[in-house]
Design an enzyme around this catalytic site. Structure first.
Site, PDB file in Angstrom:
ATOM      1  N   ASP A 369       0.820  -1.215   0.000  1.00  0.00           N
ATOM      2  CA  ASP A 369       0.000   0.000   0.000  1.00  0.00           C
ATOM      3  C   ASP A 369       0.859   1.273   0.000  1.00  0.00           C
ATOM      4  O   ASP A 369       1.896   1.319   0.662  1.00  0.00           O
ATOM      5  CB  ASP A 369      -0.846  -0.054   1.280  1.00  0.00           C
ATOM      6  CG  ASP A 369      -1.963   0.962   1.302  1.00  0.00           C
ATOM      7  OD1 ASP A 369      -2.029   1.795   0.397  1.00  0.00           O
ATOM      8  OD2 ASP A 369      -2.767   0.899   2.256  1.00  0.00           O
ATOM      9  N   ARG A 445     -11.633   2.503   8.201  1.00  0.00           N
ATOM     10  CA  ARG A 445     -10.278   2.890   7.794  1.00  0.00           C
ATOM     11  C   ARG A 445     -10.321   4.114   6.877  1.00  0.00           C
ATOM     12  O   ARG A 445      -9.662   4.155   5.840  1.00  0.00           O
ATOM     13  CB  ARG A 445      -9.592   1.722   7.087  1.00  0.00           C
ATOM     14  CG  ARG A 445      -8.090   1.708   7.264  1.00  0.00           C
ATOM     15  CD  ARG A 445      -7.434   0.722   6.332  1.00  0.00           C
ATOM     16  NE  ARG A 445      -6.033   0.604   6.640  1.00  0.00           N
ATOM     17  CZ  ARG A 445      -5.118   0.172   5.801  1.00  0.00           C
ATOM     18  NH1 ARG A 445      -5.441  -0.206   4.582  1.00  0.00           N
ATOM     19  NH2 ARG A 445      -3.867   0.097   6.157  1.00  0.00           N
ATOM     20  N   ASP A 480      -6.429  -6.373  -2.030  1.00  0.00           N
ATOM     21  CA  ASP A 480      -6.836  -6.206  -0.639  1.00  0.00           C
ATOM     22  C   ASP A 480      -8.293  -5.735  -0.552  1.00  0.00           C
ATOM     23  O   ASP A 480      -8.875  -5.260  -1.552  1.00  0.00           O
ATOM     24  CB  ASP A 480      -5.895  -5.177   0.013  1.00  0.00           C
ATOM     25  CG  ASP A 480      -5.681  -5.407   1.495  1.00  0.00           C
ATOM     26  OD1 ASP A 480      -6.495  -6.096   2.107  1.00  0.00           O
ATOM     27  OD2 ASP A 480      -4.688  -4.873   2.032  1.00  0.00           O
ATOM     28  N   CYS A 528      -6.433 -10.922  -0.319  1.00  0.00           N
ATOM     29  CA  CYS A 528      -6.157 -10.387   1.011  1.00  0.00           C
ATOM     30  C   CYS A 528      -7.389  -9.601   1.444  1.00  0.00           C
ATOM     31  O   CYS A 528      -8.094  -9.038   0.603  1.00  0.00           O
ATOM     32  CB  CYS A 528      -4.944  -9.455   0.936  1.00  0.00           C
ATOM     33  SG  CYS A 528      -4.511  -8.679   2.502  1.00  0.00           S
ATOM     34  N   ASP A 550      -2.886 -10.829   9.103  1.00  0.00           N
ATOM     35  CA  ASP A 550      -1.874  -9.808   9.380  1.00  0.00           C
ATOM     36  C   ASP A 550      -1.058 -10.179  10.609  1.00  0.00           C
ATOM     37  O   ASP A 550      -0.049  -9.535  10.902  1.00  0.00           O
ATOM     38  CB  ASP A 550      -2.548  -8.449   9.622  1.00  0.00           C
ATOM     39  CG  ASP A 550      -2.859  -7.740   8.319  1.00  0.00           C
ATOM     40  OD1 ASP A 550      -2.321  -8.151   7.272  1.00  0.00           O
ATOM     41  OD2 ASP A 550      -3.650  -6.778   8.336  1.00  0.00           O
TER      42      ASP A 550
HETATM   43  C1  DGJ Z   1      -4.126  -5.027   5.055  1.00  0.00           C
HETATM   44  C2  DGJ Z   1      -3.244  -6.161   4.651  1.00  0.00           C
HETATM   45  O1  DGJ Z   1      -3.618  -7.331   5.336  1.00  0.00           O
HETATM   46  C3  DGJ Z   1      -1.793  -5.814   4.897  1.00  0.00           C
HETATM   47  O2  DGJ Z   1      -0.993  -6.902   4.579  1.00  0.00           O
HETATM   48  C4  DGJ Z   1      -1.449  -4.612   4.082  1.00  0.00           C
HETATM   49  O3  DGJ Z   1      -1.508  -4.913   2.715  1.00  0.00           O
HETATM   50  C5  DGJ Z   1      -2.371  -3.459   4.420  1.00  0.00           C
HETATM   51  N1  DGJ Z   1      -3.762  -3.841   4.311  1.00  0.00           N
HETATM   52  C6  DGJ Z   1      -2.117  -2.279   3.542  1.00  0.00           C
HETATM   53  O4  DGJ Z   1      -3.000  -1.271   3.725  1.00  0.00           O
END
Ligand code: DGJ
Length: 723
Positions: A369, A445, A480, A528, A550
């Site tokens: 990101d 977020r 993501d 993700c 994460d």
């Molecule tokens: C959530 C993901 O699980 C992380 O690995 C990372 O990519 C962040 N988002 C980035 O915003």
């Protein structure tokens, strides 16, 4: 042949190599689910409907009469709403006049080789027509004109069956599908434990086991995605079943949106189970001749315990779900920038990472990101998928050239289904986010969800992505998704279709993902969602791997990986070694080796001694790559059962070798630690990497080995290889 139709007795039997599933056509063309379980070869189901009919004012079909059959207790194959079957229903269709009584009866059927796909939705597949056989049963509700096609596919080499449903409006008036589950299953007992996977961000897929009880019980998602909270997986294990013994039925929905999985134990102590799209916040309008398709549900039956259930899913998903180049090709070993740099990077920093990582043996650098719009934190720019040139001067090309010059491939991060209120996209299109009239949507977020149910929105995002991906040498995309969906609505949907939004959103996501994988077949795609918040088989149909969590703490990861392994194979579990400090690099590596393996740290900050450990880890990664990807997983000690130890074993397909991993989560002074291995060939000799001695499979499985001395230090781990 795997699907038989006994015309005289009006029975279907769907066989895999190890299982049978029997459907009967009863009087008045009721479709009944007579059997699911171990393979059988004869069928005597004459008595099967006699089930205490008057147990609770049960009602009779007037044509059949009060002779022992009642829809209230019969094992109805696809339970419908309102016609004397009072259990949870799989289908409810509302007529043009507002009636929602639904009652489908057998009309016709087809049996054919192979497996069809479902329009707009990901599914499992047959690699060739010989691998699978499909039964389609048409059943009609003569009053509404809903023509329901129940599809079943059985696989020759896997004890697996899939079900899905199509509903077609054959009337000349509009109808409304209020609920349409993918599968309905009947068990004439409730002597089961229900296994589900609950979780949250950073703590995904914990195993929950509880005995079935009278009434309705189950799991669901209303979050717009499959979600962290509950995974679309349910198993019913015979009370007392263990990893190695006992009957297990398991179900996994190939769907990434709102789902529901409900079991009802009725007054006859029978169990009905239904799984599919969550009927809350759902309704689908069908104009004459229109069709609605449900996603598919995969079911597994085994008499050989929970471990075998998992191995059946793993083999099946590796062979019949994951697609594309990286189904079979070795995937590049990656380092991801997120935990090392978060939003704080530029070309120089990333190229320096690549330079250092190359020396360790890493093969790809993933820029996470923060590379687009004006993004330096998480408050803005989602939707602006053009390079942040203040950060990456000169654009992506100099960066990618720099990374490639170090000998590494290059990967990039996207979150395509989101929009920041502070973005150029939002300013240009203030109605493109998911919202309903007169309400300010909730933020997550600092972001809104982008309305990808709209074609114009998808087109915009696709064009932006296509430009970056086609103009640059990009080998990997991490996709993501970092919030749930609230205030669900689309500016384009008319009032009567508002409840279609959630499903249309998922279809929009699938459309975008499908474009990505078909236009860029060489790109490795990793799913993700704030870690593992969208870890489901539908996502695996697009991305062969998904970031599991994460949480990269190796001890907490054990729970996450053990839980995820209930139905998802090692090849799909994104697992990285990070800089977290709970254990040393050996244990971090041993735990990550279970999954896709990679790094998530600043390689420049590594101590020299840790670099040496990492180089050895990477050599091991290559050595065990195919063993782990294709081998069979045996969970030896689960952290859900044991507070001290966790251990697992991966046995090669041909049983010629295996890798054993042991983690001591907490030292235990009062225990000896004998391990009996599993899944070996008793007649083969296995040479042990610890002492160089050879042991028979028979010895290793029955006597085992004593690891008491080695298992005695907090956070320590070891692997032993046998060949
Ligand atoms: C959530 C993901 O699980 C992380 O690995 C990372 O990519 C962040 N988002 C980035 O915003």
């Amino acid at each position: 042949m795997s699907i038989f139709y006994d015309e005289k007795n009006r029975l279907f039997r769907l066989d895999t190599s190890k299982t049978s599933y029997v459907i009967g056509i009863y009087q008045e063309n009721y479709l009944l689910n007579f059997y699911y379980g171990k393979k059988i070869s004869d069928m005597h189901f004459e008595n099967f409907c006699k089930r205490n009919p008057s147990a609770s004012f049960s009602l009779a079909n007037p044509v059949i009469g009060e002779n022992g059959f009642t829809p209230d207790t019969a094992p109805i194959e696809y339970g419908c709403n309102g016609a004397a079957d009072f259990r949870i229903s799989a289908l409810a269709v509302r007529n043009y006049n507002g009636d929602n009584v639904t009652d489908i009866r057998y009309l016709s059927h087809r049996i054919f080789k192979g497996k069809k796909s479902i329009p707009q939705m990901p599914t499992t597949y047959a690699n060739s027509d010989d691998e699978a056989e499909t039964l389609e049963i048409d059943a009609i509700d003569s009053v509404t004109g809903a023509l329901v096609t129940l599809s079943y596919t059985v696989f020759e080499n896997h004890p697996v069956m899939t079900k899905s449903v199509k509903i077609k409006n054959t009337s000349d008036k509009t109808m409304f599908v209020e609920r349409a589950f993918s599968g309905c299953y009947d068990f004439n007992s409730m002597d089961f434990d229900m296994l589900t996977l609950w979780g949250r961000h950073d703590k995904e897929r914990n195993l929950c086991r509880r005995p079935l009880a009278h009434g309705v019980q189950g799991i669901e998602s209303k979050r717009g995605v499959s979600g962290h909270s509950q995974n679309p997986f349910v198993a019913f294990a015979k009370a007392g079943a263990t990893e190695d013994y006992g009957e297990v039925y398991a179900f996994n929905l190939v769907y990434s949106g709102n789902f529901s999985a409900l079991a009802e134990c009725d007054h006859n102590c029978s169990t009905r189970f239904i799984m599919g799209i969550n009927p809350s916040d759902f309704e689908w309008t069908l104009a004459p001749n229109e069709e609605f398709y449900t996603p598919e549900v995969v079911s597994v039956y085994t008499p050989d315990g929970i471990g075998e259930m998992s191995r059946i899913f793993h083999r099946f998903y590796n062979n019949n779900l994951v697609r594309g180049k990286y189904k079979t090709e070795k995937r590049p070993l990656l380092i991801n920038s997120w935990e090392a740099a978060y939003f704080d990077f530029d070309k120089e920093k990333l190229v320096a990472f690549a330079h250092e990582a190359k020396k360790l043996g890493v093969e790809m650098l993933v820029m996470d990101d923060g590379w687009f719009g004006k993004r330096n934190d998480d408050t803005n720019s989602l939707g602006d998928w053009f390079v942040n040139e203040e950060k990456l001067i000169g654009g992506l090309k100099p960066l990618i050239d720099g990374v490639n010059a170090e000998g590494l491939k290059f990967g990039i991060w996207y979150e395509p289904e989101m929009i920041s209120p502070d973005s150029e996209l939002f300013r240009a299109h203030p109605d493109w986010h998911v919202h309903v009239d007169n309400r300010t949507p909730m933020l997550g977020r600092h972001q809104y969800v982008l309305d990808v149910s709209r074609e114009d929105v998808r087109e915009n995002i696709w064009n932006q992505m296509y430009k970056v991906l086609s103009e640059n040498k990009i080998d990997y995309v991490k996709w993501d998704f970092n919030r749930n969906i609230s205030d669900a609505g689309s500016a384009l949907l008319p009032p009567e279709r508002k409840k279609e939004f959630f499903h249309r959103f998922i279809l929009g996501t699938y459309d975008l993902m499908n474009r990505l994988v078909t236009t860029f077949p060489d790109i490795l795609f990793e799913g993700c969602s704030g870690g593992g918040g969208r870890f489901d088989p539908a996502m695996l149909s697009f991305s062969p791997q998904i970031w599991t969590s994460d949480n990269t703490d190796p001890i907490q990861r054990l729970y996450i990986q053990f839980g995820t392994s209930m139905c998802y194979p090692a090849s799909t579990q994104g697992a990285h070694v990070s800089a977290c400090e709970r254990t040393g690099y050996e244990t971090k590596g041993n735990v990550a080796m279970w999954g896709t393996f990679g790094y998530e740290l600043d390689p420049i900050k590594l101590k020299e001694e840790d670099k040496e450990i990492i180089k050895q880890q990477i050599a091991d990664y290559h050595k065990y790559y195919w063993l782990i990807r294709k081998g069979d997983l045996y969970r030896i000690i689960s952290p859900f059962d044991d507070s001290y130890y966790a251990a697992w074993q991966i046995v090669a397909e041909d049983k010629q070798s295996f890798l054993f991993t042991f983690v001591c989560m907490r030292r235990c002074s009062h225990r000896t630690c004998f391990i009996k291995f599993k899944g070996l060939d008793p007649n083969k000799m296995y040479k042990c990497s610890l002492d160089g001695e050879s042991y028979s499979g028979e010895f290793l499985m029955n006597v085992g080995m004593n690891f008491t001395e080695m298992a005695n230090r907090d956070g320590k781990s070891f692997t032993v290889y046998f060949e």
